[in-house]
Design a protein around this motif. Structure first.
Motif, PDB file in Angstrom:
ATOM      1  N   TYR A 145       0.851  -1.194   0.000  1.00 26.16           N
ATOM      2  CA  TYR A 145       0.000   0.000   0.000  1.00 26.16           C
ATOM      3  C   TYR A 145       0.886   1.244   0.000  1.00 26.16           C
ATOM      4  O   TYR A 145       1.633   1.489   0.942  1.00 26.16           O
ATOM      5  N   LYS A 146       0.801   1.990  -1.085  1.00 24.11           N
ATOM      6  CA  LYS A 146       1.621   3.177  -1.271  1.00 24.11           C
ATOM      7  C   LYS A 146       0.746   4.391  -0.952  1.00 24.11           C
ATOM      8  O   LYS A 146      -0.187   4.695  -1.693  1.00 24.11           O
ATOM      9  N   ILE A 147       1.068   5.056   0.153  1.00 25.48           N
ATOM     10  CA  ILE A 147       0.185   6.070   0.721  1.00 25.48           C
ATOM     11  C   ILE A 147       0.784   7.452   0.469  1.00 25.48           C
ATOM     12  O   ILE A 147       1.802   7.824   1.057  1.00 25.48           O
ATOM     13  N   TYR A 148       0.136   8.214  -0.415  1.00 28.10           N
ATOM     14  CA  TYR A 148       0.631   9.521  -0.852  1.00 28.10           C
ATOM     15  C   TYR A 148       0.155  10.578   0.138  1.00 28.10           C
ATOM     16  O   TYR A 148      -1.042  10.881   0.217  1.00 28.10           O
ATOM     17  N   GLY A 152       0.860  14.834   6.753  1.00 27.96           N
ATOM     18  CA  GLY A 152      -0.187  14.298   7.620  1.00 27.96           C
ATOM     19  C   GLY A 152      -1.496  14.001   6.937  1.00 27.96           C
ATOM     20  O   GLY A 152      -2.301  13.225   7.461  1.00 27.96           O
ATOM     21  N   ILE A 153      -1.749  14.601   5.775  1.00 21.36           N
ATOM     22  CA  ILE A 153      -3.009  14.376   5.068  1.00 21.36           C
ATOM     23  C   ILE A 153      -2.783  13.405   3.915  1.00 21.36           C
ATOM     24  O   ILE A 153      -1.918  13.633   3.057  1.00 21.36           O
ATOM     25  N   ILE A 154      -3.556  12.345   3.898  1.00 22.12           N
ATOM     26  CA  ILE A 154      -3.427  11.322   2.857  1.00 22.12           C
ATOM     27  C   ILE A 154      -4.304  11.706   1.676  1.00 22.12           C
ATOM     28  O   ILE A 154      -5.527  11.783   1.791  1.00 22.12           O
ATOM     29  N   GLY A 155      -3.659  11.965   0.540  1.00 22.16           N
ATOM     30  CA  GLY A 155      -4.390  12.380  -0.647  1.00 22.16           C
ATOM     31  C   GLY A 155      -4.940  11.222  -1.437  1.00 22.16           C
ATOM     32  O   GLY A 155      -6.074  11.253  -1.913  1.00 22.16           O
ATOM     33  N   PHE A 156      -4.140  10.166  -1.584  1.00 23.19           N
ATOM     34  CA  PHE A 156      -4.614   8.970  -2.272  1.00 23.19           C
ATOM     35  C   PHE A 156      -3.699   7.800  -1.940  1.00 23.19           C
ATOM     36  O   PHE A 156      -2.619   7.973  -1.355  1.00 23.19           O
ATOM     37  N   ILE A 157      -4.159   6.605  -2.272  1.00 25.19           N
ATOM     38  CA  ILE A 157      -3.449   5.366  -1.960  1.00 25.19           C
ATOM     39  C   ILE A 157      -3.455   4.482  -3.201  1.00 25.19           C
ATOM     40  O   ILE A 157      -4.481   4.366  -3.885  1.00 25.19           O
ATOM     41  N   ILE A 158      -2.338   3.860  -3.465  1.00 30.60           N
ATOM     42  CA  ILE A 158      -2.268   2.860  -4.535  1.00 30.60           C
ATOM     43  C   ILE A 158      -1.857   1.534  -3.903  1.00 30.60           C
ATOM     44  O   ILE A 158      -0.843   1.465  -3.210  1.00 30.60           O
ATOM     45  N   ALA A 170      -4.673  -0.970  -7.623  1.00 30.06           N
ATOM     46  CA  ALA A 170      -5.981  -0.379  -7.328  1.00 30.06           C
ATOM     47  C   ALA A 170      -5.712   0.954  -6.651  1.00 30.06           C
ATOM     48  O   ALA A 170      -4.814   1.067  -5.808  1.00 30.06           O
ATOM     49  N   ILE A 171      -6.477   1.980  -7.023  1.00 36.64           N
ATOM     50  CA  ILE A 171      -6.257   3.329  -6.505  1.00 36.64           C
ATOM     51  C   ILE A 171      -7.473   3.780  -5.703  1.00 36.64           C
ATOM     52  O   ILE A 171      -8.618   3.539  -6.110  1.00 36.64           O
ATOM     53  N   TYR A 172      -7.220   4.418  -4.570  1.00 38.60           N
ATOM     54  CA  TYR A 172      -8.259   4.957  -3.689  1.00 38.60           C
ATOM     55  C   TYR A 172      -7.991   6.443  -3.482  1.00 38.60           C
ATOM     56  O   TYR A 172      -6.839   6.878  -3.462  1.00 38.60           O
ATOM     57  N   ASP A 173      -9.052   7.203  -3.241  1.00 41.18           N
ATOM     58  CA  ASP A 173      -8.839   8.585  -2.826  1.00 41.18           C
ATOM     59  C   ASP A 173      -8.602   8.619  -1.313  1.00 41.18           C
ATOM     60  O   ASP A 173      -8.548   7.572  -0.652  1.00 41.18           O
ATOM     61  N   GLY A 174      -8.461   9.803  -0.739  1.00 43.21           N
ATOM     62  CA  GLY A 174      -8.155   9.927   0.673  1.00 43.21           C
ATOM     63  C   GLY A 174      -9.274   9.508   1.601  1.00 43.21           C
ATOM     64  O   GLY A 174      -9.073   9.400   2.817  1.00 43.21           O
ATOM     65  N   ASN A 175     -10.467   9.256   1.044  1.00 41.76           N
ATOM     66  CA  ASN A 175     -11.598   8.746   1.827  1.00 41.76           C
ATOM     67  C   ASN A 175     -11.864   7.276   1.543  1.00 41.76           C
ATOM     68  O   ASN A 175     -12.950   6.767   1.836  1.00 41.76           O
ATOM     69  N   LEU A 176     -10.887   6.599   0.947  1.00 41.78           N
ATOM     70  CA  LEU A 176     -10.931   5.160   0.670  1.00 41.78           C
ATOM     71  C   LEU A 176     -11.968   4.788  -0.379  1.00 41.78           C
ATOM     72  O   LEU A 176     -12.384   3.634  -0.465  1.00 41.78           O
ATOM     73  N   GLN A 177     -12.369   5.763  -1.203  1.00 37.35           N
ATOM     74  CA  GLN A 177     -13.281   5.470  -2.301  1.00 37.35           C
ATOM     75  C   GLN A 177     -12.474   5.079  -3.536  1.00 37.35           C
ATOM     76  O   GLN A 177     -11.404   5.637  -3.790  1.00 37.35           O
ATOM     77  N   LEU A 252      -3.621  10.596 -13.528  1.00 36.15           N
ATOM     78  CA  LEU A 252      -4.813  10.916 -12.748  1.00 36.15           C
ATOM     79  C   LEU A 252      -5.627  12.005 -13.434  1.00 36.15           C
ATOM     80  O   LEU A 252      -5.100  12.784 -14.233  1.00 36.15           O
ATOM     81  N   LYS A 253      -6.912  12.082 -13.082  1.00 34.50           N
ATOM     82  CA  LYS A 253      -7.759  13.154 -13.604  1.00 34.50           C
ATOM     83  C   LYS A 253      -7.138  14.512 -13.283  1.00 34.50           C
ATOM     84  O   LYS A 253      -6.629  14.730 -12.180  1.00 34.50           O
ATOM     85  N   ARG A 254      -7.201  15.404 -14.241  1.00 37.46           N
ATOM     86  CA  ARG A 254      -6.593  16.718 -14.063  1.00 37.46           C
ATOM     87  C   ARG A 254      -7.152  17.461 -12.834  1.00 37.46           C
ATOM     88  O   ARG A 254      -6.386  18.031 -12.054  1.00 37.46           O
ATOM     89  N   PRO A 255      -8.488  17.467 -12.610  1.00 36.43           N
ATOM     90  CA  PRO A 255      -8.995  18.129 -11.391  1.00 36.43           C
ATOM     91  C   PRO A 255      -8.450  17.503 -10.111  1.00 36.43           C
ATOM     92  O   PRO A 255      -8.240  18.205  -9.115  1.00 36.43           O
ATOM     93  N   PHE A 256      -8.218  16.182 -10.132  1.00 34.16           N
ATOM     94  CA  PHE A 256      -7.680  15.540  -8.930  1.00 34.16           C
ATOM     95  C   PHE A 256      -6.229  15.954  -8.714  1.00 34.16           C
ATOM     96  O   PHE A 256      -5.805  16.191  -7.574  1.00 34.16           O
ATOM     97  N   VAL A 257      -5.450  16.054  -9.791  1.00 34.74           N
ATOM     98  CA  VAL A 257      -4.076  16.536  -9.655  1.00 34.74           C
ATOM     99  C   VAL A 257      -4.079  17.953  -9.079  1.00 34.74           C
ATOM    100  O   VAL A 257      -3.259  18.299  -8.221  1.00 34.74           O
ATOM    101  N   SER A 258      -5.037  18.776  -9.514  1.00 34.91           N
ATOM    102  CA  SER A 258      -5.147  20.141  -8.979  1.00 34.91           C
ATOM    103  C   SER A 258      -5.428  20.110  -7.477  1.00 34.91           C
ATOM    104  O   SER A 258      -4.891  20.935  -6.713  1.00 34.91           O
ATOM    105  N   ALA A 259      -6.261  19.160  -7.050  1.00 35.90           N
ATOM    106  CA  ALA A 259      -6.553  19.026  -5.615  1.00 35.90           C
ATOM    107  C   ALA A 259      -5.293  18.617  -4.852  1.00 35.90           C
ATOM    108  O   ALA A 259      -5.050  19.103  -3.740  1.00 35.90           O
TER     109      ALA A 259
END
Length: 372
Positions: A145-148, A152-158, A170-177, A252-259
């Protein structure tokens, strides 16, 4: 939907690129050194693959050093190149669980010589470490699990499952979706394939440690690699310059990279102000991370968790496209929520229930009478 950004227009990706070519500080050089980092985090209380030996000459390699089961890796490599996960299958013969090839000692030496030619590093070294089994019964190699993480704030996980070839991600956002390929990201690399989303049994400890370890760095961003082993979470490495992002193994989606750029810039500001440990404003977007922020590791570990046997059964089914696996996991956390001893505990289990229910809804239709 547009995907990706150029480095020049993304503070996050630009940082990754700069760190790929040159570490920005002595602390980052220390933390990203595979020979030193495990001992560093072990001193903070996180288990890692115990180092058995370090060799600087391949002629030192022997059956005695490798033992019955071990990870044999080039110490300066990245992206699993030069990593051999070995189990002894006969005198002087070892099965690499990653490639499913059987190597002799001489074969391993020759393979690592080719790795060295690829990297062209001076002062090379190789590590021989413990090789843990995965938490799932069908995962001889633990899920990685690679946690970006942004101070302190987890943006996404691969997650990476190297029990398949090519590895499943498999990729998840910071809310595990879950992120889905071609919808949330592109995967142009032939070296990986889409895998099912399976959250680790000790997901709360993974999240807790990613936050804690990232706050010990001097960087706005770091990737914390953790393994989901049959003995619980284990540290992999600090990575300030993930090759998957720098080499664009996926986009990744461009809006997500912006986030992620915004998380990076806000983390940079917190570091500059000397206020990195304070509750970040960005946490409002991440309910589960907010709940865990002020908890101690002992408090997290004291929460009731699914037994190893039940987790393995449910997760194994989910990993094989079984709807019941995701459904039963969600219902299990609903049970924990109903029997919670505090409001905090109840809220944590509700977030885990939602995460597994979200996976179920992503992969399978939901009957009207299901617990939601």
């Amino acid at each position: 939907m547009e995907f990706d950004k150029d480095n020049a227009e993304s503070p996050f990706l630009n940082f990754v690129s700069e760190e790929f070519y040159k570490r920005g500080s002595e602390l980052r050089r220390l933390m990203s050194d595979k020979a030193n980092a495990p001992a560093l985090v072990s001193g903070w209380g996180l288990r890692s693959a115990r180092r058995k030996h370090l060799i600087r000459d391949l002629n030192e390699l022997s059956e005695e050093l490798l033992g019955e089961r071990s990870a044999f890796k080039y110490g300066k490599g990245w992206s699993a190149k030069g990593v051999y996960l070995l189990e002894r299958v006969g005198k002087g013969r070892y099965l690499d669980q990653k490639s499913l090839q059987v190597f002799t000692l001489d074969g391993l030496r020759k393979a690592q010589e080719q790795v060295l030619k690829y990297y062209k590093h001076e002062n090379p070294y190789w590590l021989i470490e413990e090789f843990h089994r995965g938490a799932l019964s069908n995962a001889e190699i633990p899920y990685d699990y690679k946690i970006y993480t942004f101070q302190g704030i987890i943006g996404f996980i691969i997650s990476v499952d190297r029990n398949a070839s090519p590895p499943r991600i498999a990729i998840y956002d910071g809310n595990l979706q879950p992120f889905m390929v071609d919808q949330d990201y592109l995967c142009p690399s032939p070296n990986v394939q889409q895998g099912n989303h399976i959250l680790p049994k000790h997901i709360l400890e993974h999240l807790w440690w990613a936050r804690a370890l990232s706050l010990k760095t001097d960087a706005p961003f770091v990737r914390i690699d953790m393994y989901d082993t049959d003995k619980g979470p284990a540290f992999g490495e600090y990575t300030f310059s993930p090759g998957d992002m720098h080499k664009r193994m996926f986009r990744l989606k461009r809006p997500f990279v912006s986030a992620m750029d915004q998380l990076f810039l806000n983390a940079e500001q917190r570091l500059a102000s000397g206020n990195a440990d304070a509750l970040p404003a960005d946490l409002k977007h991440y309910p589960l991370q907010t709940l865990l922020w002020d908890m101690s590791l002992e408090q997290v570990q004291a929460l009731p968790m699914i037994s190893d046997r039940i987790y393995r059964r449910y997760a194994d089914v989910a990993a094989n496209n079984g709807a019941n696996g995701y459904d039963r996991m969600a219902k299990r956390y609903f049970y924990y929520k109903k029997n919670a001893k505090s409001e905090l505990e109840s809220k944590i289990f509700e977030e885990l229930r939602k995460a597994w229910r979200g996976l179920h809804e992503t992969y399978h239709s939901v009957a009207p009478d299901e617990i939601r």
